[in-house]
Structures are given as C-alpha cells and as structure tokens.
Design a protein around this motif. Sequence first.
Motif, mmCIF file in Angstrom:
data_model
loop_
_atom_site.group_PDB
_atom_site.id
_atom_site.type_symbol
_atom_site.label_atom_id
_atom_site.label_comp_id
_atom_site.label_asym_id
_atom_site.label_seq_id
_atom_site.Cartn_x
_atom_site.Cartn_y
_atom_site.Cartn_z
ATOM 1 N N PHE A 1 52.563 8.190 3.538
ATOM 2 C CA PHE A 1 52.134 6.803 3.705
ATOM 3 C C PHE A 1 53.262 5.839 3.352
ATOM 4 C CE2 PHE A 1 49.728 3.022 2.031
ATOM 5 C CZ PHE A 1 49.326 2.554 3.274
ATOM 6 N N GLU A 2 54.018 6.153 2.305
ATOM 7 C CA GLU A 2 55.126 5.296 1.905
ATOM 8 C C GLU A 2 56.254 5.338 2.933
ATOM 9 O OE1 GLU A 2 55.433 3.044 -0.482
ATOM 10 O OE2 GLU A 2 53.308 3.413 -0.839
ATOM 11 N N ALA A 3 56.521 6.537 3.478
ATOM 12 C CA ALA A 3 57.551 6.655 4.510
ATOM 13 C C ALA A 3 57.151 5.860 5.754
ATOM 14 C CB ALA A 3 57.777 8.119 4.868
ATOM 15 N N HIS B 1 34.512 2.901 0.202
ATOM 16 C CA HIS B 1 35.616 2.715 -0.730
ATOM 17 C C HIS B 1 35.472 1.428 -1.537
ATOM 18 C CE1 HIS B 1 37.949 5.967 1.192
ATOM 19 N NE2 HIS B 1 38.722 5.906 0.118
ATOM 20 N N GLY B 2 34.518 0.584 -1.163
ATOM 21 C CA GLY B 2 34.368 -0.689 -1.846
ATOM 22 C C GLY B 2 35.504 -1.633 -1.506
ATOM 23 N N GLY B 3 35.849 -2.512 -2.429
ATOM 24 C CA GLY B 3 36.905 -3.485 -2.193
ATOM 25 C C GLY B 3 38.252 -2.849 -1.922
ATOM 26 N N MET B 4 38.487 -1.649 -2.476
ATOM 27 C CA MET B 4 39.758 -0.966 -2.259
ATOM 28 C C MET B 4 39.984 -0.627 -0.791
ATOM 29 S SD MET B 4 39.941 1.728 -5.423
ATOM 30 C CE MET B 4 41.417 2.458 -4.728
ATOM 31 N N GLU C 1 45.974 -3.289 1.415
ATOM 32 C CA GLU C 1 47.127 -2.810 2.169
ATOM 33 C C GLU C 1 47.675 -1.512 1.586
ATOM 34 O OE1 GLU C 1 49.029 -3.838 4.827
ATOM 35 O OE2 GLU C 1 47.511 -5.288 5.389
ATOM 36 N N GLU C 2 47.438 -1.299 0.285
ATOM 37 C CA GLU C 2 48.026 -0.143 -0.398
ATOM 38 C C GLU C 2 47.263 1.147 -0.138
ATOM 39 O OE1 GLU C 2 47.382 -3.078 -1.812
ATOM 40 O OE2 GLU C 2 49.463 -3.782 -1.910
ATOM 41 N N LEU C 3 46.122 1.065 0.529
ATOM 42 C CA LEU C 3 45.310 2.256 0.767
ATOM 43 C C LEU C 3 45.381 2.634 2.245
ATOM 44 C CD1 LEU C 3 43.637 3.775 -1.368
ATOM 45 C CD2 LEU C 3 41.596 2.782 -0.354
#
Length: 376
Positions: free
Chosen positions: A26-28, A337-340, A344-346
């Motif tokens: 995901f980071e790549a 997942h709720g608010g998460m 953008e980080e998920l």
Amino acid sequence: MNFDYSEEQQLLANSVQQFIGKNYTFEARKGIIESPSGYSEQVWSTFAEMGLLGLPFANEHGGFGGNAVDLMPVMEAIGEGLVVEPYLPTVGLAGQCVARAGTKAQKAILPALIEGKLKLAFAQSERGARYNLAHVTTRATKSDGGYVIDGEKCVVLHAPCADTFVVSARTSGADTSEKGISLFLVDRNAPGVTLKTYRTVDNQRAADVHFSGTTVPGTALLGKKGAAFPVLETVVDYATALLCSEAVGAIRFANAATLEYLKTRKQFGVAIGSFQALQHRMVDMMISYEQAKSMACLAAVKMETADAAERKHVISAAKIKIADACRHVSQESVQLHGGMGMSEELKVSHTFRRLTTIAQTFGDADHHLDRFTASV
C-alpha cells in the motif's frame, strides 16, 4: 462448469500474487500514484518479464495465445493490489483492437507491446455518448492518401503514458450510426494532438484528447473502413469480462480486510465480530463475492466460446451482478470499518473508490440491464 484454475493458471496466479504482495504494498502504491507519471516503469517492465503483457496475444508475435480465462488470475491480482499500471487499456483494449483488426504490418507493433516498450490507449468515449459505442462524432476525412482527424475523446484511461492511441473516428454516416465508424492508430506526438490530463477518483491517470487537423497516413487505418463497430463491441465486451475479474480481486480484499477488522476491533470488551448482526452482514458480503466470482468466470468462458448474441447477453448479465456486488461490498466494508473506512491511510477506502469506478466503467447496471433485456 468447473470453476477451478488449471495447474498452469494456478501457478501464474501464485506468481502474480506473490510479486504484487511483496513489491506492491500500500505504501509503495502511494508513492507510485503520487509520482509525475502515475505508474511505475519498473513494475511495467516486471510485468513484461513475467509474460503478463503477452498472455492474450498469438505466439507469432511473441505472446502465449491465452484466452480471457487465462487472464482472470492476473486481473484478480491487479484488483486485489489496486494496481494502477495501464494493463487493461494496453492489453485488454487497444492491444486487442490491433490483434483483432490490424493488418500484418500493423500487428508488427505487438512484440514491442509484449516486451513492455510500447503502451497503448483506447480513445473511444465522447461527451454525451452515455456508453453508446456508436456515438462517434470525431471525424476522419480522406486527404492525400491519408486521413485528417478532428474531434475530442473523453476520459481516455492512461492516455498520459501512452505512446500510441487507437482512435475511433467516423468516416461516414450520422453521429450515432453503427455504420461508418473506423479505427486508426495515432501517434501521441502527432501534430494536432493535445491532452488535458488529470487523476481520476480511483487514482488512475486519464486525459481528454483533442484532435485538431491531425493527419495520419492511410496505413493507420485499422481493419475495414467504416466497419469497426463489431470490433468495438467485441473488444469492449472482452475488456468488460476482464474488468469483472478485477472486481472479484478487489472484493476479495475488501472482504478479507473487513473480516480481520471485525475480529480485532473490540467494543464493550469483546470483538465486534461476535455481534450477530455484523456476522450476518459479513455473510452477505461473502455471498456477493461468490456470486460475482461465478459470473466473472462465466463471462470469461463465454467470451471465447459463444456467438455474438450469447456473448453480449452473458457479458451484460455478469456486469449487472458485478456492479451490484461492487456497490454492496464497497459500502459495507466502509461502514463496518466505521470512521476509519473513509481515511486515506486505510487501503479499504481506496478499494471502495476502485469498486465504485468499476461499477460504472463500460456501462453501469442500468445500461447493461437494458442491453440484457434487448438480447433476450
């Protein structure tokens, strides 16, 4: 019908999944989509080395002669990893136009495509077309042994990184007639070609491509003049079948990520996955996945074995079910997942965007429902 992959297909699936799982984190991916080009040349070269770019093309061009079923594991892995490289536009759309309609001389560009040295884009959609492939207002006028192209194509996926466009243009007939449409190979750097580039909601790169007095030689004509509509239908159905498989991979990830979250997120001292209401919703998501997978498989099989009428019938049926599954699973995964789920980080939020886009690409559920009923 046997829904299991053959040994060779399963080995291919494993190798693609391992590569994407290890090198396309995901980071790549975040770094790739934020880069100026919006894709990774290194990943594209690796796809070529793995033989993925040559899967559906004939052996004589350096390919492997595979069919739509052989591409299913590749597309599922692309969907699961949210790969943003131009695989579908190059291999499943524009490349198929060349392979199915091109002359021997025109097909000579396929080895470069298979080696990863040439990227193509499919310039078809226009303003107001609303999924109607016959709606082509771009005109190609005969001139000095060649053609002069004038018009605009909208939301050409991965146009910014393409070397050559496959462009639909009208050589005769009314703007919405199925007769009179032709296909042309147009160099991206040809005089009169301008691009308005942007990033789509699912972080793909696209552009509106404008042609103003763009001159191409007579050899740029793909297939018979004015008879490209059947090719357009076949190629878009082929790409739709591949897109259904991509959706299956994305849905599989969304389900797995949501299930893991339900197992680990605690409320009132227990995992929220122990709540029966949430278990029922998770089961419904899994049912949507299994139905989507079955329909994607049927679409890929019929793409190679059915006549035109049955093919259109099945492809539309599959897209209807896939669009429904995309909507259901993407929305449920975010809500559970709720608010998460919207952060953008998920990764699941990005999967939501991709599934939402897939549901609209090549026709939404309403469009394909009309097409399905018309073919009964």
